[in-house]
Design a protein around this motif. Sequence first.
Motif, PDB file in Angstrom:
ATOM      1  N   ASP A  61       0.862  -1.115  -0.090  1.00 23.52           N
ATOM      2  CA  ASP A  61      -0.032   0.074   0.239  1.00 23.52           C
ATOM      3  C   ASP A  61       0.842   1.198  -0.056  1.00 23.52           C
ATOM      4  O   ASP A  61       2.147   1.113  -0.173  1.00 23.52           O
ATOM      5  CB  ASP A  61      -0.959   0.089   1.363  1.00 23.52           C
ATOM      6  CG  ASP A  61      -1.760  -1.191   1.173  1.00 23.52           C
ATOM      7  OD1 ASP A  61      -2.422  -1.664  -0.007  1.00 23.52           O
ATOM      8  OD2 ASP A  61      -2.242  -1.543   2.364  1.00 23.52           O
ATOM      9  N   TYR A  62       0.240   2.567   0.351  1.00 29.12           N
ATOM     10  CA  TYR A  62       1.087   3.553   0.233  1.00 29.12           C
ATOM     11  C   TYR A  62       2.180   3.667   0.920  1.00 29.12           C
ATOM     12  O   TYR A  62       2.311   3.039   2.147  1.00 29.12           O
ATOM     13  CB  TYR A  62      -0.004   4.767   0.619  1.00 29.12           C
ATOM     14  CG  TYR A  62       0.714   6.068   0.683  1.00 29.12           C
ATOM     15  CD1 TYR A  62       0.847   6.647  -0.497  1.00 29.12           C
ATOM     16  CD2 TYR A  62       1.071   6.622   1.816  1.00 29.12           C
ATOM     17  CE1 TYR A  62       1.646   7.937  -0.436  1.00 29.12           C
ATOM     18  CE2 TYR A  62       1.910   8.040   1.834  1.00 29.12           C
ATOM     19  CZ  TYR A  62       2.043   8.599   0.691  1.00 29.12           C
ATOM     20  OH  TYR A  62       2.773   9.784   0.580  1.00 29.12           O
ATOM     21  N   ASP A  69       5.446   4.213  -5.446  1.00 31.20           N
ATOM     22  CA  ASP A  69       3.718   4.177  -5.358  1.00 31.20           C
ATOM     23  C   ASP A  69       3.378   4.399  -6.911  1.00 31.20           C
ATOM     24  O   ASP A  69       2.269   3.739  -6.937  1.00 31.20           O
ATOM     25  CB  ASP A  69       3.156   5.574  -4.456  1.00 31.20           C
ATOM     26  CG  ASP A  69       3.703   5.096  -3.077  1.00 31.20           C
ATOM     27  OD1 ASP A  69       3.576   4.017  -2.849  1.00 31.20           O
ATOM     28  OD2 ASP A  69       3.842   6.005  -2.316  1.00 31.20           O
ATOM     29  N   LYS A  73       0.710   1.580  -8.082  1.00 26.72           N
ATOM     30  CA  LYS A  73      -0.453   2.169  -8.380  1.00 26.72           C
ATOM     31  C   LYS A  73      -1.078   1.599  -9.840  1.00 26.72           C
ATOM     32  O   LYS A  73      -2.191   1.475 -10.380  1.00 26.72           O
ATOM     33  CB  LYS A  73      -0.718   3.561  -8.233  1.00 26.72           C
ATOM     34  CG  LYS A  73      -2.063   3.830  -7.540  1.00 26.72           C
ATOM     35  CD  LYS A  73      -2.030   5.121  -7.064  1.00 26.72           C
ATOM     36  CE  LYS A  73      -2.952   6.074  -7.789  1.00 26.72           C
ATOM     37  NZ  LYS A  73      -2.670   7.672  -7.574  1.00 26.72           N
TER      38      LYS A  73
END
Lengths: 415, 234
Positions: A61-62, A69, A73
């Motif tokens: 995740d972040y 990132d 993503k």
Amino acid sequence: MISKNFITNLYLGLFLILVSLIDVSLNSFFKLNFTNFLPGSISFFLPLILGTIGLYLIRSDYTGLKQLDILNKNVNTSNFNAVLTLLIIFLIIKAIPPSMSWMILDANISGDSREACTGTGACWTYIKVWFRRFMYGMYPNELHWRINSAFILVIVLGMAGLLATEKLKKYLALYYVIIYPIIAFLIIYYLISGGAFGLEWVETGAWGGLSLTFIVSFFCLIFCFPLGMIFALGRRSSLPTVRYISIGYIEFWRGVPLITVLFMSSVMFPMFLPEDFFMDKLVRVIIAITLFEAAYCAEVIRGGLQALPRGQYDAAKSLGMGYWKMHIFVILPQALKLVIPGIANTFLALVKDTPLIFVVGLAEIAGMLAMAKTNPEWLGFAMEGYIFASIIFWIICYAMSKYSYNLEAKYKTER
Amino acid sequence: MNKWFGDFQVLKDINLEVEKNKKIVVCGPSGSGKSTLIRCINRLEEHQKGTIIVDGSELSENTKNIEAIRAEVGMVFQQFNLFPHLSILDNCTLAPIWVKKMPKKKAEELALDQLKKVQIDDQAYKYPGQLSGGQQQRCAIARALCMEPKIMLFDEPTSALDPEMIKEVLDAMVNLAKAGMTMIVVTHEMGFAKEVADEVIFMDEGMIVERAETKEFFANPKSDRTKLFLSQIL
């Protein structure tokens, strides 16, 4: 936010991805295979497996690390996407060496005959030797300056609009719709055709190559747009005669293939003309394509007209504007702005349709290619020719589409 | 005057006379034909039966005649309908220059003057998209006034605005009314009606149900329908 565990994973993952990329690159560029001690199929899939594990390890995740990132993503959202990403990267790496060696490393460009092409790669000598033909068709070599200067004149006159002062601005539309096309026609007629002012006559049958592509596209573009505008307005007219004529026109031209229209214009049309009336083949072709594309333009512009809210018409009417004033100052400026992408689309299609004039014996750039590739001295270089033509068409079309984006941005006044 | 949309009769036997310099407010529930009525006055809608006479000339099929009448009748719309591709100033000068053949310089002076009256002369070089709803509507009023109309029609001018912006538009309209303009206003703003209107007309189902002096209208409405409407709206 970032645990120690994850940092270990990150380093391990990046290492694995690096290994897989290096493995594929070495294989592709230097024909080295580190992993040939493994069984064949495992060795083949190893980079993919390593890369996938690597991407799995760095997925998170972040994290706050910007590049990581973005990667996570956009391309590393799931194992499936990770595999697809790796496959595409590997394909690109694999494709570079052969295409590079064909296009550049093993290619020939020197010399001026077929014998110069000794390498296994592309024979750019072929393009070099035929270059003038691809650009100017069968137009006599020593007269090419006439084509060049005509084009330069036409372009300079086209840019003249940019210099218009505030006072002359209101005549710009008049200039571009009526005066400019006439002047451009006269320039091209007298300079390229000749026959006057001591210039030798060159019949249009000898015109060809890229210059013919430009001539045909240029005239069709500037004529089909105003014509399309008239039919778009006509189709929305409240007068039944005008409306039905417009609908009939649009549906007729949209219903027939361009290739039959071209045939008709060159074979059938002269039969209906009085005997002493002569109209050049090129002129007939330009008229045919213009009429054909005008129908498409009309429908695109009609789309823009329909997108405008009724309130714009109401407001213009309530200020006492009549039909023409309302359309010229209020409706068309907004509608045309809306249809810039659609018009660009139609224009691009038009430019790419021009090779069809080959069927009536006019050879623009693709037509010249088709002739050149059947020349007995130069058999077997079709590939080079088509790549060359593709690049040229791509440059023209990309420039046009870029220009249309610029126009869109320029006329954007709404929020 | 009668008007049909297809088989549906929107306006039934309307008989209305507005004297010069009078301010008339038209109110009524939605769908009652208020907007259609004032849109008929400058023939944005066509009427089928009866006659409409604006400033002495009858509305007919003749386009020149219609355009001449429209040039004398200003209109302000619910959705502002500014021309988004033109700056505020150009919105105001377009019609004077091309319809009234006014020299550009003079049209710009007039426009800036009108914009000053509605207090947006500092926005003259912006585009409509950059303005708030209230500013846009005030610009629309200025645009209509630039044609120096004899009558102004307002079609729910505040209905598309935030409550905060309604006041600035109403102020502009009150100033205009005080300057002696003949106005027909379709609105739900009863405060505005009380302040400036000479007469109030109540419409329902395409008919004029009640027409009375403003004070009379609010103090003792005659018909039950009007009473019901006023009780809900006030």
